[in-house]
Design a protein around this motif. Sequence first.
Motif, mmCIF file in Angstrom:
data_model
loop_
_atom_site.group_PDB
_atom_site.id
_atom_site.type_symbol
_atom_site.label_atom_id
_atom_site.label_comp_id
_atom_site.label_asym_id
_atom_site.label_seq_id
_atom_site.Cartn_x
_atom_site.Cartn_y
_atom_site.Cartn_z
ATOM 1 N N TRP A 106 76.358 53.074 -9.684
ATOM 2 C CA TRP A 106 75.760 52.341 -10.802
ATOM 3 C C TRP A 106 74.729 51.317 -10.338
ATOM 4 O O TRP A 106 73.927 50.835 -11.143
ATOM 5 N N LEU A 107 74.709 50.986 -9.038
ATOM 6 C CA LEU A 107 73.710 50.048 -8.541
ATOM 7 C C LEU A 107 72.334 50.688 -8.398
ATOM 8 O O LEU A 107 71.354 49.984 -8.156
ATOM 9 N N ARG A 108 72.281 52.039 -8.535
ATOM 10 C CA ARG A 108 70.991 52.708 -8.377
ATOM 11 C C ARG A 108 69.999 52.253 -9.447
ATOM 12 O O ARG A 108 68.781 52.321 -9.239
ATOM 13 N N PHE A 109 70.505 51.784 -10.607
ATOM 14 C CA PHE A 109 69.603 51.342 -11.677
ATOM 15 C C PHE A 109 68.765 50.137 -11.239
ATOM 16 O O PHE A 109 67.672 49.920 -11.762
ATOM 17 N N PHE A 110 69.292 49.343 -10.300
ATOM 18 C CA PHE A 110 68.609 48.115 -9.909
ATOM 19 C C PHE A 110 67.871 48.262 -8.586
ATOM 20 O O PHE A 110 67.444 47.268 -8.001
ATOM 21 N N ASN A 111 67.736 49.489 -8.120
ATOM 22 C CA ASN A 111 67.052 49.717 -6.851
ATOM 23 C C ASN A 111 65.544 49.812 -7.062
ATOM 24 O O ASN A 111 64.892 50.805 -6.729
ATOM 25 N N ASN A 112 64.988 48.760 -7.653
ATOM 26 C CA ASN A 112 63.550 48.692 -7.870
ATOM 27 C C ASN A 112 63.151 47.231 -7.976
ATOM 28 O O ASN A 112 63.983 46.352 -8.237
ATOM 29 N N ASP A 113 61.889 46.980 -7.766
ATOM 30 C CA ASP A 113 61.403 45.604 -7.738
ATOM 31 C C ASP A 113 61.421 44.954 -9.122
ATOM 32 O O ASP A 113 61.588 43.732 -9.233
ATOM 33 N N ARG A 114 61.252 45.729 -10.182
ATOM 34 C CA ARG A 114 61.171 45.146 -11.526
ATOM 35 C C ARG A 114 62.498 44.512 -11.939
ATOM 36 O O ARG A 114 62.544 43.354 -12.374
ATOM 37 N N ASP A 115 63.595 45.248 -11.832
ATOM 38 C CA ASP A 115 64.891 44.699 -12.234
ATOM 39 C C ASP A 115 65.342 43.591 -11.285
ATOM 40 O O ASP A 115 65.999 42.635 -11.710
ATOM 41 N N ARG A 116 65.005 43.711 -10.012
ATOM 42 C CA ARG A 116 65.337 42.640 -9.066
ATOM 43 C C ARG A 116 64.583 41.365 -9.436
ATOM 44 O O ARG A 116 65.122 40.259 -9.353
ATOM 45 N N ARG A 117 63.352 41.507 -9.866
ATOM 46 C CA ARG A 117 62.579 40.343 -10.291
ATOM 47 C C ARG A 117 63.230 39.652 -11.486
ATOM 48 O O ARG A 117 63.344 38.415 -11.520
#
Length: 849
Positions: free
Chosen positions: A255-266
């Motif tokens: 389920w952490l794959r959804f946040f494996n990008n710069d946009r959601d981390r920002r």
Amino acid sequence: MEEERSTRAAGEPAAEPGPAPELKRKNEDGVQDPEDPESTGTGDGGNGISSLEQPLLKRSATLTASHLALVGAKVSHIESLDYEIIENDLFKHDWRSRSNVEVLQYIFLKWAMAFLVGLLTGVIASLINLAIENITGLKMLRMVTLVRERRYWAGFLYFAGVNLGLTFVAAALCVVFAPTAAGPGIPEIKAYLNGVDTPNMFGAPQLIVKIVGSIGAVSSGMDLGKEGPLVHIGACLANLLSQGGEGRWRLRWRWLRFFNNDRDRRDLITCGASSGVCAAFRAPVGGVLFALEEVATWWRSALLWRTFFSTATVVVVLRGFIEVCRNGRCGMFGEGGLILFDVSGVTVRYHAGDLLPVTLVGVLGGLFGALYNHVLHQVLRLYNLINARGRLAKLALALAVSVLTSAGLYLLPFAVPCTPCSAAGAAAASCPTVGKSGNFKQFNCPDGFYNDLASLLHATNTDATRNIFSTGTAGEFRLDSLLIFFAIYCVLGLLTFGIAVPSGLFLPIILMGSAYGRIAALVLARFVRIDHGLYAVLGAAALMSGSMRMTVSLCVIFLELTNNLLLLPITMFVLLIAKTVGDAFNPSIYEIILDLKGLPFLEPKPETWMKDIAVGELAAAKPRAVTLQVVERVSTVVEVLRSTPHNGFPVLDRPRPGVSELHGLVLRSHLMAVLRKRWFLPERRRTEEWEAREKFSSTGLAEKAGSVDELQLSPEELDMYIDLHPFTNTTPYTVVETMSVAKAVVLFRTCALRHMLIIPKFQGLEVWSFFFLSKLQLPFLFVAVMMIILFSPNLLWNWGSSFFIDHHASCSSCSFQISPIVGILTRQDLRAHNILGAFPLLANKRKVH
């Protein structure tokens, strides 16, 4: 990094370099930039420019600036972040194939992450406050006991020794384990949310060092606060939660794959920053507005709701600790340092006579704030030269500041006379105070007397702020004591910020501002009708606005701090005056720090002279862009990756012979993913949609790229092909070459871009132009057309066609094809000083505007 430059087309020779600048400067930090040949220059020796007048990191005199910056106290190589949605075939398929359950799961996880960020930030902030209160309390009790026994030297040695040990722990952790944890961390967070990847800034070592280092640095009595570090702590928590940790300890939950990008981390780091401000001031609305006004570049309504949810969670946690810590069960001083600076007991009534002194407080706040920024600017330059000498120099500097601080805090209260408790007025019943927090510290005074300067200096910054904000105490503090307090905190504040320990600017500036607010109230006592404690609040707000240039968020933070809504009109008035005066002299303190560190931060307002230059002119000042074909040979891709540091490459397609069009933009990380998995084709062809989906997904492509030198490809593999169709972002942001740079800067920043493609104004295949024909050729053309019309069209058409073809072959300038891409711009290309380096004549227009 790319990226911050465009280069030649694949396989073409490099363009000739432009003229070198007259002054070749070496990086002051001693680090050579491998991407900038001028960084190997001979230094400053003969140019007559002082090292204090140079930028901390070398800047090239062209659009290709250095990609080194100071992150915390460490020189790092920086890159940009991919906040833009990469709309390639894989992303479109993944998004369309998501079920309703997966969409709901994604939304739920974003809110759950926001809750966890707020929860953990509140818990850690509470524990930090409790640790600081207890450590400081034990230290102060023992020191006061020695003073009461008239063992003054023993008291000083104990006080300075404990402070030195605490400082050593904080500095050693920063110097050895996490150099990026030094300082407040807010400038780096601003840069990250602006689109700059600040490496090693939000990891587990930085989080641990920030927590322990903040406790040690604040408990040592140095003139710094825990507010900036709390913002950094919240950002670290957000990053670690969204990524499941880091390194080999990173969790790989599905389920952490959804946040494996710069946009959601920002977005989560924005929630963490607002939670940190809320934890520092117990101001949930102020925390949200601080993130909106000061740190966040990109904002939307959904993010507003989640940041507010995070700050609300922080407040609930803090309130729970307050209830537990009632009656001094948690700390030696106060109630764990978690209470507000409450001035709600005072009724504020406005009179016409208050307008002049309040205006003066606002003007002084702007002047003092601008002066503080200027002097701190010079101090940070000097500290950079010292810190560049190595770890021992950083550690020695921190310890020297600690000794100086201990001497000032311990000795200065002996310089002021004792004040009788009768001067305390209605609060005389609690005078003097010994062994606990309060306004009337007895220190070296006999019974019935107190030392007002010790009440401010022998306390944590939080307790000192509470004392100086106290209402109904117009005669509590002497004018000479306030002048000494203001002077020592100005000096210590300038000397402390910039050493290798976690530090914040908020409370030191608040204490300086509150001191001069009290001073103004005492000097203008004949005209003052508002309580002196409220003047301290107004002075603190004015100095913060004059230094940091914030208005809306500061106004709300101070209202939540003081719990007095009646202060709203006069606080707004003071903040606006202070910001206006400060803006007339220099930028905000965080903008100055960003510039000193070399972080390529894009300001919200472009320079006025940027309207006078077009993006096409910027592209012409750079080498030609490196382009790839939609089906490219593996060897070509590898050569491009090895020969250029760029992150994005325009992809061109040829739908028919003689016609070339822009297909999109492909990222370096996607090319590396294809090479790592060896997804090659034996022949040049376009693949079917299902072929790429067998090995790749949009979430898997979000992983950061490795080094191309790590790849080992055989000659047979290098001779194969790669189909770039599935990986190319077919909807990149493009602008026409005639657009002004001012508009491009606004678009680039607003849309959080990493690349901006420039396309020509005229597109397509250029055909015959009569302007290329001479006067002798025009009659032949006229005769040929008439013969085709009047006689045998078929026969003469063949003759006429062969004539034109032969003429066209002999005249290469008569017919040509316009390239679909003029160039590519990145944030470095749009920064003002880089443009002025390539177009020095614009500097004159800058002065005129």
